[in-house]
Design an enzyme around this catalytic site. Structure first.
Site, PDB file in Angstrom:
ATOM      1  N   LYS A  53       0.787  -1.076  -0.024  1.00  0.00           N
ATOM      2  CA  LYS A  53       0.151  -0.051   0.353  1.00  0.00           C
ATOM      3  C   LYS A  53       0.679   1.241  -0.011  1.00  0.00           C
ATOM      4  O   LYS A  53       0.416   2.404  -0.574  1.00  0.00           O
ATOM      5  CB  LYS A  53      -0.983   0.210   1.131  1.00  0.00           C
ATOM      6  N   ASP A  69     -10.138   2.397   2.322  1.00  0.00           N
ATOM      7  CA  ASP A  69     -10.537   1.545   3.648  1.00  0.00           C
ATOM      8  C   ASP A  69     -11.316   2.188   4.446  1.00  0.00           C
ATOM      9  O   ASP A  69     -12.142   1.572   5.428  1.00  0.00           O
ATOM     10  CB  ASP A  69      -9.093   1.273   4.039  1.00  0.00           C
TER      11      ASP A  69
HETATM   12  P1  NDP Z   1       0.345  -3.431  10.005  1.00  0.00           P
HETATM   13  O1  NDP Z   1       1.342  -4.146  10.283  1.00  0.00           O
HETATM   14  O2  NDP Z   1       0.674  -2.088   9.340  1.00  0.00           O
HETATM   15  O3  NDP Z   1       0.174  -2.762  11.639  1.00  0.00           O
HETATM   16  C1  NDP Z   1       0.208  -3.668  12.564  1.00  0.00           C
HETATM   17  C2  NDP Z   1      -0.503  -2.986  13.791  1.00  0.00           C
HETATM   18  O4  NDP Z   1      -0.699  -4.087  14.727  1.00  0.00           O
HETATM   19  C3  NDP Z   1       0.695  -2.126  14.551  1.00  0.00           C
HETATM   20  O5  NDP Z   1       0.078  -0.988  15.512  1.00  0.00           O
HETATM   21  C4  NDP Z   1       1.353  -3.029  15.691  1.00  0.00           C
HETATM   22  O6  NDP Z   1       1.830  -2.645  16.702  1.00  0.00           O
HETATM   23  C5  NDP Z   1       0.135  -4.097  16.067  1.00  0.00           C
HETATM   24  N1  NDP Z   1       0.339  -5.459  16.275  1.00  0.00           N
HETATM   25  C6  NDP Z   1       0.962  -6.331  15.816  1.00  0.00           C
HETATM   26  N2  NDP Z   1       1.031  -7.396  16.591  1.00  0.00           N
HETATM   27  C7  NDP Z   1       0.217  -7.049  17.947  1.00  0.00           C
HETATM   28  C8  NDP Z   1       0.202  -7.754  19.120  1.00  0.00           C
HETATM   29  N3  NDP Z   1       0.640  -9.083  19.230  1.00  0.00           N
HETATM   30  N4  NDP Z   1      -0.313  -7.140  20.059  1.00  0.00           N
HETATM   31  C9  NDP Z   1      -0.783  -5.759  20.025  1.00  0.00           C
HETATM   32  N5  NDP Z   1      -0.466  -4.946  18.676  1.00  0.00           N
HETATM   33  C10 NDP Z   1       0.097  -5.690  17.851  1.00  0.00           C
HETATM   34  O7  NDP Z   1      -0.923  -4.012   9.697  1.00  0.00           O
HETATM   35  P2  NDP Z   1      -2.230  -3.672   9.083  1.00  0.00           P
HETATM   36  O8  NDP Z   1      -2.356  -2.113   9.644  1.00  0.00           O
HETATM   37  O9  NDP Z   1      -2.093  -3.376   7.541  1.00  0.00           O
HETATM   38  O10 NDP Z   1      -3.258  -4.687   9.165  1.00  0.00           O
HETATM   39  C11 NDP Z   1      -3.813  -4.588  10.606  1.00  0.00           C
HETATM   40  C12 NDP Z   1      -5.053  -5.572  10.531  1.00  0.00           C
HETATM   41  O11 NDP Z   1      -6.233  -5.099   9.843  1.00  0.00           O
HETATM   42  C13 NDP Z   1      -4.829  -7.044   9.919  1.00  0.00           C
HETATM   43  O12 NDP Z   1      -5.461  -7.945  10.767  1.00  0.00           O
HETATM   44  C14 NDP Z   1      -5.445  -6.786   8.665  1.00  0.00           C
HETATM   45  O13 NDP Z   1      -6.002  -8.155   7.988  1.00  0.00           O
HETATM   46  C15 NDP Z   1      -6.729  -5.628   9.114  1.00  0.00           C
HETATM   47  N6  NDP Z   1      -7.325  -5.228   7.695  1.00  0.00           N
HETATM   48  C16 NDP Z   1      -8.633  -5.346   7.363  1.00  0.00           C
HETATM   49  C17 NDP Z   1      -9.137  -4.567   6.318  1.00  0.00           C
HETATM   50  C18 NDP Z   1     -10.691  -5.078   5.963  1.00  0.00           C
HETATM   51  O14 NDP Z   1     -11.143  -4.631   4.769  1.00  0.00           O
HETATM   52  N7  NDP Z   1     -11.472  -5.751   6.574  1.00  0.00           N
HETATM   53  C19 NDP Z   1      -8.367  -3.739   5.551  1.00  0.00           C
HETATM   54  C20 NDP Z   1      -7.068  -3.419   6.015  1.00  0.00           C
HETATM   55  C21 NDP Z   1      -6.619  -4.366   7.239  1.00  0.00           C
HETATM   56  P3  NDP Z   1       3.290  -1.901  16.722  1.00  0.00           P
HETATM   57  O15 NDP Z   1       3.278  -0.345  16.116  1.00  0.00           O
HETATM   58  O16 NDP Z   1       3.968  -1.971  18.096  1.00  0.00           O
HETATM   59  O17 NDP Z   1       4.128  -2.830  16.184  1.00  0.00           O
END
Ligand code: NDP
Length: 266
Positions: free
Chosen positions: A66, A102
């Protein structure tokens, strides 16, 4: 000639976008195809260029491309510019247009499908990654009473709060213990079957807990249910963001309800 569209990602085999767009095009009688393309992690721009050369008219973009799609576009919608990420591309004689649907997808699912108006509500957005960034602007447009961003890495939440302004509060998971009307899990924790360590005091019988992840029950939704909250997964958001992309490409709004229902039944 049949118009070609695609979704680019890595991995991509799991994507429901081809099913969704096939349903939209049948329903609205559009002459188009939509395929899933696995782009090499270091070859996104080349894959898009090859698709355009072969007659591609537009594309969706998913993880991990993205931000690269944002850089590739030579024109951007205001919402893509704010999000710093692009999930929808349209190709025409003027080049590559980038949009981000989104946030509009999430808001449509919450407000229209789940009948959860956001004006005056207290909203907690958990996570500060790409998905969170893409929905902040559209959530603020709904004029909530408060928007709080909580993230494991607090500095990332602070960066978003500073960028978007509007009195957004940023904190870690331990900085919260008052109830919210809406708690949105935009972390990737559910993908790993994990639960962000949130206080049970955030959830009441009046709270809607929304997990952007879809396709299975998640520890976040189970936790919220234990504390009496209503829950929803991200399937509606997925279909609504696709409908918004479809509208950009074809100028026709598909009916999303039967598509959400058939995906849920499957
Ligand atoms: P990113 O990798 O960009 O972001 C990950 C985020 O999750 C960060 O804030 C990270 O925190 C946090 N994180 C990861 N693991 C953990 C954990 N174990 N405990 C707490 N926080 C955690 O991912 P995306 O933002 O692209 O995607 C996030 C979710 O959204 C996914 O599940 C994806 O499938 C879903 N999604 C759904 C869509 C839909 O249309 N339904 C569209 C887009 C996304 P930190 O900054 O500390 O690493």
């Amino acid at each position: 000639m049949t118009d070609r569209y695609a979704v680019f990602g890595h991995p991509i085999a799991h994507s429901k976008s081809p099913l969704i767009h096939a349903a939209f095009s049948r329903q609205t009688e559009q002459d188009m195809t939509y395929e899933a393309i696995l782009a090499p992690t270091d070859g996104f721009a080349d894959s898009v260029a090859a698709f355009i050369a072969a007659g591609g008219r537009g594309a969706n973009v998913t993880v991990p491309f993205k931000e690269q799609a944002f850089a590739l576009a030579n024109r951007l919608s205001p919402r893509a510019e704010h999000a710093g990420a692009v999930n929808t591309l349209a190709f025409d004689a003027d080049g590559i247009f980038g949009d981000n649907t989104d946030g509009a997808g999430l808001v449509a699912d919450l407000v229209r499908n789940l009948r959860c108006p956001l004006a005056g509500k207290r909203i907690l957005l958990v996570g500060a990654g790409g998905a969170a960034r893409g929905v902040i602007g559209p959530l603020l447009d709904q004029q909530p009473a408060a928007l709080v961003i909580a993230n494991r890495t607090v500095s990332r939440a602070q960066e978003l709060a500073e960028q978007f302004g509007h009195g957004i509060r940023a904190c870690g998971f331990d900085g919260l213990d008052a109830p919210f009307d809406l708690v949105i899990n935009a972390t990737a924790a559910s993908l790993a079957g994990e639960l962000p360590p949130l206080s049970p005091r955030l959830f009441t019988a009046d709270t809607l807990a929304y997990d952007m992840m879809y396709g299975r029950d998640t520890p976040f939704l189970a936790f919220a249910r234990t504390h009496g909250s209503a829950t929803a997964d991200g399937l509606g958001m997925l279909v609504e963001q696709a409908a918004e992309a479809f509208y950009l490409w074809r100028g026709v709004r598909p009916d999303t309800a039967p598509v959400i229902a058939s995906l849920r039944a499957a």
